[in-house]
Design an enzyme around this catalytic site. Structure first.
Site, PDB file in Angstrom:
ATOM      1  N   CYS A 129       0.810  -1.227   0.000  1.00  0.00           N
ATOM      2  CA  CYS A 129       0.000   0.000   0.000  1.00  0.00           C
ATOM      3  C   CYS A 129       0.841   1.273   0.000  1.00  0.00           C
ATOM      4  O   CYS A 129       0.328   2.366  -0.237  1.00  0.00           O
ATOM      5  CB  CYS A 129      -0.956   0.000   1.189  1.00  0.00           C
ATOM      6  SG  CYS A 129      -2.123  -1.368   1.108  1.00  0.00           S
ATOM      7  N   HIS A 279      -3.494   7.158   2.097  1.00  0.00           N
ATOM      8  CA  HIS A 279      -3.819   5.834   1.562  1.00  0.00           C
ATOM      9  C   HIS A 279      -5.221   5.446   2.026  1.00  0.00           C
ATOM     10  O   HIS A 279      -5.655   5.829   3.113  1.00  0.00           O
ATOM     11  CB  HIS A 279      -2.781   4.814   2.053  1.00  0.00           C
ATOM     12  CG  HIS A 279      -3.182   3.408   1.767  1.00  0.00           C
ATOM     13  ND1 HIS A 279      -3.526   2.973   0.501  1.00  0.00           N
ATOM     14  CD2 HIS A 279      -3.325   2.328   2.595  1.00  0.00           C
ATOM     15  CE1 HIS A 279      -3.841   1.695   0.557  1.00  0.00           C
ATOM     16  NE2 HIS A 279      -3.740   1.285   1.805  1.00  0.00           N
ATOM     17  N   ASN A 309     -10.041  -0.754  -0.783  1.00  0.00           N
ATOM     18  CA  ASN A 309      -8.588  -0.544  -0.753  1.00  0.00           C
ATOM     19  C   ASN A 309      -7.984  -1.119  -2.043  1.00  0.00           C
ATOM     20  O   ASN A 309      -8.034  -2.322  -2.261  1.00  0.00           O
ATOM     21  CB  ASN A 309      -8.009  -1.249   0.490  1.00  0.00           C
ATOM     22  CG  ASN A 309      -6.509  -1.065   0.637  1.00  0.00           C
ATOM     23  OD1 ASN A 309      -5.832  -0.570  -0.256  1.00  0.00           O
ATOM     24  ND2 ASN A 309      -5.977  -1.491   1.768  1.00  0.00           N
TER      25      ASN A 309
HETATM   26  N1  COA Z   1     -18.132  -8.995   8.576  1.00  0.00           N
HETATM   27  C1  COA Z   1     -18.682  -9.233   9.779  1.00  0.00           C
HETATM   28  N2  COA Z   1     -17.954  -9.496  10.897  1.00  0.00           N
HETATM   29  C2  COA Z   1     -16.617  -9.496  10.772  1.00  0.00           C
HETATM   30  C3  COA Z   1     -15.981  -9.241   9.543  1.00  0.00           C
HETATM   31  C4  COA Z   1     -16.793  -8.989   8.421  1.00  0.00           C
HETATM   32  N3  COA Z   1     -16.288  -8.728   7.208  1.00  0.00           N
HETATM   33  N4  COA Z   1     -14.633  -9.305   9.727  1.00  0.00           N
HETATM   34  C5  COA Z   1     -14.427  -9.598  11.025  1.00  0.00           C
HETATM   35  N5  COA Z   1     -15.630  -9.718  11.645  1.00  0.00           N
HETATM   36  C6  COA Z   1     -15.879 -10.013  13.053  1.00  0.00           C
HETATM   37  C7  COA Z   1     -14.696 -10.671  13.743  1.00  0.00           C
HETATM   38  O1  COA Z   1     -14.686 -12.053  13.470  1.00  0.00           O
HETATM   39  C8  COA Z   1     -14.993 -10.369  15.194  1.00  0.00           C
HETATM   40  O2  COA Z   1     -15.952 -11.278  15.642  1.00  0.00           O
HETATM   41  P1  COA Z   1     -15.921 -11.824  17.161  1.00  0.00           P
HETATM   42  O3  COA Z   1     -16.038 -10.592  18.004  1.00  0.00           O
HETATM   43  O4  COA Z   1     -17.105 -12.713  17.200  1.00  0.00           O
HETATM   44  O5  COA Z   1     -14.598 -12.498  17.304  1.00  0.00           O
HETATM   45  C9  COA Z   1     -15.644  -8.982  15.128  1.00  0.00           C
HETATM   46  O6  COA Z   1     -16.091  -8.798  13.778  1.00  0.00           O
HETATM   47  C10 COA Z   1     -14.722  -7.848  15.482  1.00  0.00           C
HETATM   48  O7  COA Z   1     -13.508  -8.055  14.778  1.00  0.00           O
HETATM   49  P2  COA Z   1     -12.284  -7.126  14.990  1.00  0.00           P
HETATM   50  O8  COA Z   1     -11.147  -7.705  14.238  1.00  0.00           O
HETATM   51  O9  COA Z   1     -12.149  -6.807  16.445  1.00  0.00           O
HETATM   52  O10 COA Z   1     -12.820  -5.802  14.254  1.00  0.00           O
HETATM   53  P3  COA Z   1     -12.068  -4.445  14.041  1.00  0.00           P
HETATM   54  O11 COA Z   1     -12.863  -3.346  14.627  1.00  0.00           O
HETATM   55  O12 COA Z   1     -10.610  -4.528  14.398  1.00  0.00           O
HETATM   56  O13 COA Z   1     -12.171  -4.294  12.460  1.00  0.00           O
HETATM   57  C11 COA Z   1     -10.815  -4.473  10.506  1.00  0.00           C
HETATM   58  C12 COA Z   1     -11.551  -5.214  11.627  1.00  0.00           C
HETATM   59  C13 COA Z   1     -10.165  -5.486   9.617  1.00  0.00           C
HETATM   60  C14 COA Z   1     -11.848  -3.669   9.716  1.00  0.00           C
HETATM   61  C15 COA Z   1      -9.806  -3.498  11.156  1.00  0.00           C
HETATM   62  O14 COA Z   1      -9.014  -4.183  12.108  1.00  0.00           O
HETATM   63  C16 COA Z   1      -8.899  -2.869  10.134  1.00  0.00           C
HETATM   64  O15 COA Z   1      -9.337  -2.154   9.265  1.00  0.00           O
HETATM   65  N6  COA Z   1      -7.591  -3.063  10.268  1.00  0.00           N
HETATM   66  C17 COA Z   1      -6.627  -2.504   9.363  1.00  0.00           C
HETATM   67  C18 COA Z   1      -6.728  -3.219   8.056  1.00  0.00           C
HETATM   68  C19 COA Z   1      -5.939  -2.530   6.986  1.00  0.00           C
HETATM   69  O16 COA Z   1      -5.892  -1.336   6.961  1.00  0.00           O
HETATM   70  N7  COA Z   1      -5.321  -3.305   6.097  1.00  0.00           N
HETATM   71  C20 COA Z   1      -4.584  -2.806   5.005  1.00  0.00           C
HETATM   72  C21 COA Z   1      -3.416  -2.026   5.479  1.00  0.00           C
HETATM   73  S1  COA Z   1      -2.611  -1.223   4.207  1.00  0.00           S
END
Ligand code: COA
Length: 352
Positions: A129, A279, A309
């Site tokens: 990214c 980004h 993304n």
């Molecule tokens: N739909 C529904 N539920 C989902 C899901 C989806 N697409 N993806 C994850 N979940 C669930 C998880 O399994 C978890 O369930 P649980 O509580 O029963 O275990 C719950 O949602 C919360 O997950 P969590 O990982 O705590 O959510 P979060 O608030 O951290 O959001 C991301 C997850 C991935 C959106 C977030 O961590 C993120 O954006 N991280 C950075 C990713 C990124 O920028 N990547 C590229 C970098 S260049």
């Protein structure tokens, strides 16, 4: 003073719009099924990421990321009034190249019709990214030192073929879309301290390398690709793996620090800069960066709502989107800050 400058910019996204409501019904061939294939929903995706839709290539096996890069490059060349033959260097940033080797830049060179015994230099870079800003820094250095005169910097990604369309992969799968963006850069003699590309800085922290990765193969092992079509768990090496919370926290921290460093080193303030182009990984990341780096919120440009993304493509895609919408004007000063797998990050300040 000799600076590099952006001569033209272009972007491309495929026509197929995949909404949050549709994505949970898609199977691994991107066919919409009658029953949900992944436990996810529009509310969760929008609330946690800001994403409403993303674009996917047609699933006919005919388009690779080098083609997406080609369409964006053709638009950037036209915008710059530069012919493909005038390009003496291509830098292609992608984490989804058409094949393992050679890299996408040589395929793009050929598709632009500028291959042959006088063919220009071709680089592929792998900074995920952060790839576009890393590519801009390389182009800027090449141009300022007179090594190359017309550099095509491209970010292009085809993500939709390497995502896990099951509940197991939902945390990553809903985030990514296909697309490309490109700029043509060249030299400019100027006395103005705020002309052209006036700042680039890149950094990395390899201790986070496995917090966001896609293996596909491990060359240390023999055989170096494990594939058993009957064993879905083993096949997880075919899909990106991510510690979302760790990536999120590191992204906010590194991007805030990178913005601070850029302003400190250039002595510029938000009065001088027209737009902040971060980004596009997660709208919440960008809102946190705007808050902690004290960036005027009205200067922050986002497009993650529409495209998800698109990794190395997000920066030129976002600038082009808002340029077409009439917001970004030729000559505006942009501070762009990125963060990606590696971990890698960087900032650049430049006139569009
Ligand atoms: N739909 C529904 N539920 C989902 C899901 C989806 N697409 N993806 C994850 N979940 C669930 C998880 O399994 C978890 O369930 P649980 O509580 O029963 O275990 C719950 O949602 C919360 O997950 P969590 O990982 O705590 O959510 P979060 O608030 O951290 O959001 C991301 C997850 C991935 C959106 C977030 O961590 C993120 O954006 N991280 C950075 C990713 C990124 O920028 N990547 C590229 C970098 S260049």
């Amino acid at each position: 003073m000799l600076r590099s400058t952006i001569l033209g910019l272009g972007s491309y996204v495929p026509d197929r719009v995949v909404t949050n409501d549709e994505i949970r019904f898609l199977n691994d061939q991107h066919v919409k099924c009658a029953e949900p294939q992944t436990e996810t929903n529009d509310e969760w995706i929008k609330k946690r990421t800001g994403i409403e839709a993303r674009r996917y290539v047609p699933n006919d096996g005919k388009i690779g990321s080098s083609d997406l890069g080609l369409y964006a490059s053709q638009r950037a060349l036209e915008d710059a009034g530069v012919t493909a033959k005038e390009i003496d260097c291509i830098i292609f940033a992608t984490l989804s190249p058409d094949i393992h080797f050679p890299g996408n830049a040589v395929f793009l060179q050929s598709k632009l019709g500028i291959d042959g015994e006088d063919g220009c230099a071709c680089f592929d870079i792998r900074q995920q990214c952060s790839g576009f800003i890393y590519g801009m820094q390389m182009a800027d250095s090449f141009i300022k030192t007179g090594v190359y005169k017309r550099v095509l910097v491209v970010g292009g990604e085809l993500h939709s073929h390497s995502l896990d369309y099951t509940t197991r992969g939902r945390d990553v799968m809903v985030l990514f879309g296909d697309g490309a963006g490109a700029v043509v850069m060249g030299p400019k003699e100027t006395d103005s301290p705020t002309d052209g590309v006036l700042y680039t800085h890149c950094g990395a922290d390899g201790s986070g390398a496995m917090d966001l990765h896609l293996k596909v193969f491990e060359i240390a092992k023999l055989p170096y690709v494990y594939y058993d079509a009957k064993n879905r768990d083993q096949n997880s090496i075919m899909y990106p793996q991510m510690d979302g919370k760790k990536v999120f926290l590191n992204a906010v921290r590194a991007m805030v620090a990178s913005v601070g460093r850029a302003l400190r080193e250039t002595q510029l303030t938000w009065k001088d800069i027209d737009w902040f182009v971060p980004h596009q990984a997660n709208l919440r990341i960008n809102e946190a960066v705007v808050q902690y780096a004290e960036i005027p919120p009205e200067k922050a440009l986002n497009t993650i709502q529409y495209y998800g993304n698109t990794t190395a493509a997000t920066v030129p895609l976002t600038i082009d989107h808002w340029r077409k919408a009439g917001k970004v004007k030729k000559g505006d000063l942009v501070l762009s800050t990125v963060f990606g797998a590696g971990f890698t990050w960087g900032s650049a300040i430049f006139r569009v």
